[in-house]
Enzyme design. Structure first.
Site, PDB file in Angstrom:
ATOM      1  N   SER A 173       0.588  -0.887  -0.076  1.00 10.90           N
ATOM      2  CA  SER A 173       0.475   0.088   0.244  1.00 10.90           C
ATOM      3  C   SER A 173       0.552   1.377   0.181  1.00 10.90           C
ATOM      4  CB  SER A 173      -1.030  -0.021   1.032  1.00 10.90           C
ATOM      5  OG  SER A 173      -0.158   0.223   2.417  1.00 10.90           O
ATOM      6  N   HIS A 201      -5.159  -3.036  -3.318  1.00 13.45           N
ATOM      7  CA  HIS A 201      -4.728  -2.470  -3.658  1.00 13.45           C
ATOM      8  C   HIS A 201      -4.620  -2.453  -5.220  1.00 13.45           C
ATOM      9  CE1 HIS A 201      -4.139   0.959  -1.311  1.00 13.45           C
ATOM     10  NE2 HIS A 201      -3.611  -0.264  -0.564  1.00 13.45           N
ATOM     11  N   LYS A 233     -11.636   1.579  -2.047  1.00 16.67           N
ATOM     12  CA  LYS A 233     -10.946   1.845  -2.797  1.00 16.67           C
ATOM     13  C   LYS A 233     -10.918   2.197  -4.745  1.00 16.67           C
ATOM     14  CE  LYS A 233      -7.695   1.083   0.843  1.00 16.67           C
ATOM     15  NZ  LYS A 233      -7.094   0.817   1.707  1.00 16.67           N
TER      16      LYS A 233
HETATM   17  C1  PLP Z   1      -6.574   0.171   3.577  1.00 17.71           C
HETATM   18  C2  PLP Z   1      -6.334  -1.696   3.254  1.00 17.71           C
HETATM   19  C3  PLP Z   1      -6.736  -2.048   3.965  1.00 17.71           C
HETATM   20  C4  PLP Z   1      -8.130  -1.662   5.569  1.00 17.71           C
HETATM   21  O1  PLP Z   1      -9.211  -1.321   4.288  1.00 17.71           O
HETATM   22  P1  PLP Z   1     -10.407  -1.142   5.130  1.00 17.71           P
HETATM   23  O2  PLP Z   1     -11.254  -1.557   4.025  1.00 17.71           O
HETATM   24  O3  PLP Z   1      -9.980   0.392   4.644  1.00 17.71           O
HETATM   25  O4  PLP Z   1     -10.588  -1.078   6.354  1.00 17.71           O
HETATM   26  C5  PLP Z   1      -6.572  -3.252   4.521  1.00 17.71           C
HETATM   27  N1  PLP Z   1      -5.302  -3.801   4.388  1.00 17.71           N
HETATM   28  C6  PLP Z   1      -4.396  -2.977   2.695  1.00 17.71           C
HETATM   29  C7  PLP Z   1      -3.202  -3.435   2.188  1.00 17.71           C
HETATM   30  C8  PLP Z   1      -5.401  -2.101   2.712  1.00 17.71           C
HETATM   31  O5  PLP Z   1      -4.803  -0.723   1.595  1.00 17.71           O
END
Ligand code: PLP
Length: 383
Positions: A173, A201, A233
Site C-alpha cells: 500500500s 490495491h 478503493k
Molecule cells: C486500506 C487497506 C485495508 C483496510 O481496508 P478498509 O476497508 O479501509 O478498512 C487493508 N489492507 C490494505 C493493504 C489496505 O490498503
C-alpha cells in the site's frame, strides 16, 4: 498524553485532518479551497460515478438506510447475498463473504484460523491491519524480508508444530510494488501452509478485467486459498470481502468475531457496489488510461532526479528520507494547490518517509502535467 503529543510535533510526526467538501474526485474543495488531489485510492474514478450514485439511492428506496443488525440476526439482505455471489464470480472463487471493512476482514480471518501455538508469517511491509490481526490471534508471528521468498523459506524451515499461515499484501500500500505471489504459493504448498493475500490495491486495477493480483499472476483458489479484497478503493464504495472455498467461508461465518459481532453494512451500499463492480469489469479503458498516466509520470519524474520506487501500479511514491523533508515537500505542493500526503513513520520504516502519489483513471492529461510541473521544481530541503 500532552508530552506524547508535543514529542510527535517536534518529530514532524503530528497528523492532522483536512475537511473535504463535495464528491471524491481529482478537483477537491479542501477546507474551502480548490485543490487538485493525487492521494485518493479511487483508482478507477468510480467513487462519484452517476450510475453508482443512482444504485445507492434506489437501494435506499428499497431497503432504507440501516441494516438493523448483524448478518447472523436479521441484517443479511438479498443485496448482500447477490453481491457475495458476484464477488465470487469476479475473483474466480467458489464463495465470498462480505465484511464491514478491510481492517475487520483481516482481523477476522487471521484470528478465526490461528490461535496460540500456531505460526503466522508476514511480509515486513504488510498493512497495519494484518499486523494487528496477528497480535489478536495470539499466534507466533514472524516477519520476513520485504517481498523476499527466500527469507520466508528460511523462517518456514525453522518452525515446529501448529497450523501455518503466510499473509501478504498483493500490492504494497505504501510502496506500490507487487508481492512475489507465485514463489510464495510454491512455498506454501511445499510447507503445508495456507497463503492469504490482501488485495486492497490490486482489485479492479490489475488483471484483464480487474480481478486483481491473483488474476494478474493466474493463481487459482488452490494456490491462494484466502483472498481478501476491499471495496472502498478501486471499486469506489465501501466495505470488504474474503473469497475462498466453501469450508473457509463457513468457518468465517461461525468463527470470525469481527464478522459475527458487528452490524451489517447498509444493503443499499451492496446495491451500489454491484453496479461499480460491473463497471470495473467491463470498462477496461479505465485500466488502460491508468497505465498511460503511470508510464508518463514515471518517465517524466525519473528525469527530475527524484527517487521513484519499483512500482507499476497507480501507487507512485517519491522517497524523501526524513519525515521533515517529506512534510516540507507536501507543504510546497499544497501551496501550489496540489494535495499529496507525506507518509511518515510508523506507517513506513524510519528514514523512508515519502510523498505517496496515487493516480486515477479520472485524472486528465492536463492535471497530470500540472503535477509534473510542480514536482520538477521541488525545493531543496536538507535531510
Ligand atoms: C486500506 C487497506 C485495508 C483496510 O481496508 P478498509 O476497508 O479501509 O478498512 C487493508 N489492507 C490494505 C493493504 C489496505 O490498503
Amino acid at each position: 498524553m500532552h508530552k506524547n503529543l508535543n514529542q510527535r510535533r517536534r518529530d514532524d510526526l503530528y497528523r492532522t485532518r483536512r475537511t473535504i467538501d463535495g464528491p471524491q474526485q481529482p478537483e477537491l474543495l479542501v477546507d474551502g479551497r480548490p485543490m487538485l488531489s493525487f492521494c485518493s485510492n479511487d483508482y478507477l474514478g468510480l467513487a462519484n460515478h452517476p450510475e453508482v450514485i443512482r444504485a445507492l439511492q434506489q437501494g435506499a428506496g428499497r431497503y432504507g438506510v440501516g441494516s438493523g443488525s448483524a448478518h447472523l440476526i436479521s441484517g443479511h439482505s438479498h443485496a448482500h447475498e447477490e453481491l457475495e455471489e458476484a464477488l465470487a464470480v469476479f475473483t474466480g472463487r467458489p464463495r465470498a463473504l462480505l465484511f464491514s471493512t478491510g481492517y475487520m476482514a483481516n482481523l477476522g480471518v487471521v484470528s478465526a484460523l490461528l490461535g496460540r501455538g500456531d505460526q503466522l508469517f508476514e511480509d515486513r511491509l504488510n498493512h497495519a491491519s494484518l499486523v494487528d490481526a496477528g497480535v489478536l490471534s495470539r499466534a507466533r508471528m514472524k516477519r520476513y524480508q520485504h517481498a523476499d521468498a527466500s527469507s520466508l523459506e528460511r523462517q518456514l524451515k525453522a518452525v515446529g508444530e501448529g497450523r501455518r499461515l503466510i499473509v501478504t499484501d498483493g500490492v504494497f500500500s505504501m510502496d506500490g510494488d507487487l508481492a512475489p505471489l507465485p514463489g510464495l504459493a510454491r512455498l506454501a504448498a511445499q510447507n503445508n501452509a495456507w497463503l492469504m493475500v490482501d488485495d486492497a490495491h490490486g482489485l479492479g486495477v490489475l488483471g484483464e478485467t480487474g480481478g486483481g493480483c491473483t488474476s494478474h499472476f493466474g493463481l487459482s483458489e488452490k494456490e491462494v486459498p484466502i483472498l481478501m479484497g476491499t471495496l472502498g478503493k478501486a471499486l469506489g464504495t465501501f466495505g470488504a470481502f474474503v473469497a475462498g472455498s466453501e469450508v473457509l467461508i463457513e468457518t468465517l461465518i461461525q468463527q470470525a468475531r469481527p464478522y459475527v459481532y458487528t452490524t451489517a453494512t447498509p444493503p443499499a451500499l451492496a446495491e451500489a457496489t454491484l453496479v461499480s463492480l460491473q463497471i470495473a469489469r467491463e470498462e477496461s479503458w479505465r485500466r488502460e488510461r491508468l497505465q498511460k498516466l503511470i508510464a508518463r509520470f514515471r518517465e517524466q519524474v525519473a528525469g527530475f532526479g527524484l527517487s521513484l520506487m519499483a512500482s507499476e501500479t497507480p501507487i507512485q511514491p517519491i522517497v524523501a528520507g526524513s519525515a521533515g523533508r517529506a512534510l516540507a515537500w507536501s507543504r510546497h505542493l499544497e501551496a501550489q494547490g496540489i494535495l499529496v500526503s507525506a507518509i511518515r513513520p510508523p506507517t513506513v520504516p524510519e528514514g523512508s518517509a515519502r510523498l505517496r502519489i496515487t493516480l486515477s483513471a479520472s485524472h486528465s492529461d492536463d492535471q497530470l502535467e500540472r503535477l509534473l510541473e510542480v514536482l520538477a521544481e521541488l525545493p531543496e530541503v536538507g535531510e
